[in-house]
Design a protein around this motif. Sequence first.
Motif, mmCIF file in Angstrom:
data_model
loop_
_atom_site.group_PDB
_atom_site.id
_atom_site.type_symbol
_atom_site.label_atom_id
_atom_site.label_comp_id
_atom_site.label_asym_id
_atom_site.label_seq_id
_atom_site.Cartn_x
_atom_site.Cartn_y
_atom_site.Cartn_z
ATOM 1 N N VAL A 73 0.831 -1.201 0.000
ATOM 2 C CA VAL A 73 0.000 0.000 0.000
ATOM 3 C C VAL A 73 0.868 1.254 0.000
ATOM 4 C CG1 VAL A 73 -1.784 1.285 1.251
ATOM 5 C CG2 VAL A 73 -1.878 -1.211 1.135
ATOM 6 N N HIS A 74 2.001 1.194 0.655
ATOM 7 C CA HIS A 74 2.914 2.331 0.738
ATOM 8 C C HIS A 74 3.427 2.724 -0.644
ATOM 9 C CE1 HIS A 74 5.522 5.107 2.761
ATOM 10 N NE2 HIS A 74 6.613 4.547 2.324
ATOM 11 N N ARG A 75 3.397 1.803 -1.592
ATOM 12 C CA ARG A 75 3.921 2.070 -2.932
ATOM 13 C C ARG A 75 2.832 2.377 -3.952
ATOM 14 N NH1 ARG A 75 7.325 -2.516 -1.769
ATOM 15 N NH2 ARG A 75 5.939 -3.826 -2.983
ATOM 16 N N THR A 76 1.563 2.306 -3.588
ATOM 17 C CA THR A 76 0.491 2.538 -4.549
ATOM 18 C C THR A 76 0.365 4.026 -4.867
ATOM 19 O OG1 THR A 76 -1.137 2.628 -2.763
ATOM 20 C CG2 THR A 76 -0.827 0.504 -3.870
ATOM 21 N N LEU A 77 -0.181 4.321 -6.042
ATOM 22 C CA LEU A 77 -0.307 5.693 -6.513
ATOM 23 C C LEU A 77 -1.765 6.016 -6.814
ATOM 24 C CD1 LEU A 77 2.703 5.746 -9.006
ATOM 25 C CD2 LEU A 77 2.629 6.734 -6.696
ATOM 26 N N PRO A 78 -2.146 7.286 -6.728
ATOM 27 C CA PRO A 78 -3.517 7.677 -7.083
ATOM 28 C C PRO A 78 -3.823 7.316 -8.534
ATOM 29 C CG PRO A 78 -2.363 9.471 -5.969
ATOM 30 C CD PRO A 78 -1.340 8.435 -6.271
ATOM 31 N N ASN A 79 -5.086 7.011 -8.805
ATOM 32 C CA ASN A 79 -5.489 6.694 -10.167
ATOM 33 C C ASN A 79 -6.317 7.849 -10.755
ATOM 34 O OD1 ASN A 79 -8.363 6.263 -9.506
ATOM 35 N ND2 ASN A 79 -7.680 4.370 -8.511
ATOM 36 N N ALA A 80 -6.859 7.619 -11.950
ATOM 37 C CA ALA A 80 -7.593 8.672 -12.643
ATOM 38 C C ALA A 80 -8.800 9.166 -11.853
ATOM 39 C CB ALA A 80 -8.039 8.168 -14.016
ATOM 40 N N GLY A 81 -9.444 8.276 -11.090
ATOM 41 C CA GLY A 81 -10.583 8.685 -10.282
ATOM 42 C C GLY A 81 -10.190 9.660 -9.190
ATOM 43 N N HIS A 82 -9.087 9.374 -8.499
ATOM 44 C CA HIS A 82 -8.597 10.303 -7.473
ATOM 45 C C HIS A 82 -8.248 11.644 -8.101
ATOM 46 C CE1 HIS A 82 -7.494 6.285 -5.681
ATOM 47 N NE2 HIS A 82 -8.063 6.848 -4.635
ATOM 48 N N ARG A 83 -7.560 11.616 -9.222
ATOM 49 C CA ARG A 83 -7.134 12.860 -9.869
ATOM 50 C C ARG A 83 -8.335 13.672 -10.359
ATOM 51 N NH1 ARG A 83 -3.227 9.182 -11.860
ATOM 52 N NH2 ARG A 83 -4.321 9.012 -13.867
ATOM 53 N N ALA A 84 -9.378 12.980 -10.810
ATOM 54 C CA ALA A 84 -10.577 13.680 -11.269
ATOM 55 C C ALA A 84 -11.237 14.437 -10.122
ATOM 56 C CB ALA A 84 -11.554 12.684 -11.890
ATOM 57 N N LEU A 85 -11.320 13.826 -8.954
ATOM 58 C CA LEU A 85 -11.929 14.500 -7.804
ATOM 59 C C LEU A 85 -11.085 15.699 -7.364
ATOM 60 C CD1 LEU A 85 -13.163 11.450 -5.701
ATOM 61 C CD2 LEU A 85 -14.547 13.026 -7.081
ATOM 62 N N THR A 86 -9.768 15.580 -7.454
ATOM 63 C CA THR A 86 -8.900 16.717 -7.146
ATOM 64 C C THR A 86 -9.158 17.868 -8.106
ATOM 65 O OG1 THR A 86 -7.172 15.269 -6.249
ATOM 66 C CG2 THR A 86 -6.504 17.476 -6.931
ATOM 67 N N THR A 264 -15.386 3.732 -11.567
ATOM 68 C CA THR A 264 -15.203 5.080 -11.021
ATOM 69 C C THR A 264 -14.187 5.890 -11.813
ATOM 70 O OG1 THR A 264 -13.604 4.198 -9.416
ATOM 71 C CG2 THR A 264 -15.888 4.435 -8.686
ATOM 72 N N SER A 265 -13.096 5.279 -12.259
ATOM 73 C CA SER A 265 -12.076 6.051 -12.976
ATOM 74 C C SER A 265 -12.637 6.692 -14.228
ATOM 75 C CB SER A 265 -10.885 5.147 -13.339
ATOM 76 O OG SER A 265 -10.163 4.777 -12.193
ATOM 77 N N GLU A 266 -13.344 5.892 -15.039
ATOM 78 C CA GLU A 266 -13.892 6.414 -16.286
ATOM 79 C C GLU A 266 -14.978 7.455 -16.032
ATOM 80 O OE1 GLU A 266 -13.601 3.209 -15.125
ATOM 81 O OE2 GLU A 266 -14.347 1.938 -16.743
ATOM 82 N N THR A 267 -15.874 7.148 -15.102
ATOM 83 C CA THR A 267 -17.011 8.035 -14.868
ATOM 84 C C THR A 267 -16.575 9.348 -14.245
ATOM 85 O OG1 THR A 267 -18.413 6.086 -14.548
ATOM 86 C CG2 THR A 267 -19.290 8.201 -13.825
ATOM 87 N N LEU A 268 -15.701 9.305 -13.244
ATOM 88 C CA LEU A 268 -15.263 10.538 -12.595
ATOM 89 C C LEU A 268 -14.431 11.392 -13.545
ATOM 90 C CD1 LEU A 268 -14.360 9.218 -9.027
ATOM 91 C CD2 LEU A 268 -16.421 10.452 -9.738
ATOM 92 N N THR A 269 -13.635 10.748 -14.379
ATOM 93 C CA THR A 269 -12.870 11.500 -15.373
ATOM 94 C C THR A 269 -13.797 12.250 -16.310
ATOM 95 O OG1 THR A 269 -11.000 9.959 -15.301
ATOM 96 C CG2 THR A 269 -11.207 11.323 -17.274
#
Length: 279
Positions: A73-86, A264-269
């Motif tokens: 988990v320490h190495r995971t990165l945000p995906n397109a869904g997280h970036r869309a909400l930002t 979520t990634s596709e829809t939030l984007t």
Amino acid sequence: MTPASTAARAVEVLSGLRLAVLTGAGLSTDSGIPDYRGPDSPPRTPMTYQQFVADPAFRRHYWARNHVGWAHVHRTLPNAGHRALTALEARGVVVGVITQNVDLLHEEAGTRNVIDLHGRYDRVICLSCATVISRTELAGRLDALNPGFAESIGRVADIEIAPDADAVIETTAHFTVADCDRCGGLLKPEIVYFGESVPKERVARAFALVDSADALLVAGSSLTVMSGLRFVRHAAKTGQPVVIVNRGATRGDPFATLKLDAGTSETLTELAETLPPLP
């Protein structure tokens, strides 16, 4: 139906409204963190707070699993869904995010107003003296107490990882647990376990966030537990539109203005690209 046409239905409901967002494990699956209750998720039986506190064997097993899962988990990165909400927050559309996840990916994506409803995986608290230390500090202590442990069970990539930074390990009897180096008390991740209540102050802040918005958007949560469902019920009761984006049915579907069975990634984007900015 394409993701774009699916998201277009949400745009019709949400356009011009300020959104509070509630997210769950389904949002982080595209970052490589499996969820508990998705359509393709294997059955799991999470450890309860009572088991952790009362049984040294359960506690040892938890920390052994967590010690391996933490590295993933320490190495995971945000995906397109997280970036869309930002992006939506930066444009004034999203007023804040309430997340049931403990992975901190919203913060890493740059979202500023985040309520970590179930806590965060990077901190550990002593149940006796309430001292809080970083999970990184504890990792160093556990490495020292258990040299070669990770190697003895194989590579992290070969181990199933769960959303609370656990990993499935068959043999943990040889693992040594670290206690609080201040008072000798039990150390516990600063996350809310099954059978444990979310702190009242945190719940109050989450309700206030929902009340400050015009609508509630749920992304990647089955809403199985009341800690998340209560915000959906509250928004619906107060007349706010509720839009749920999740693969599979959710417990909140009866309260939804619109339910989208979609990723979520596709829809939030698509929402981030389509919803107009607000002043």
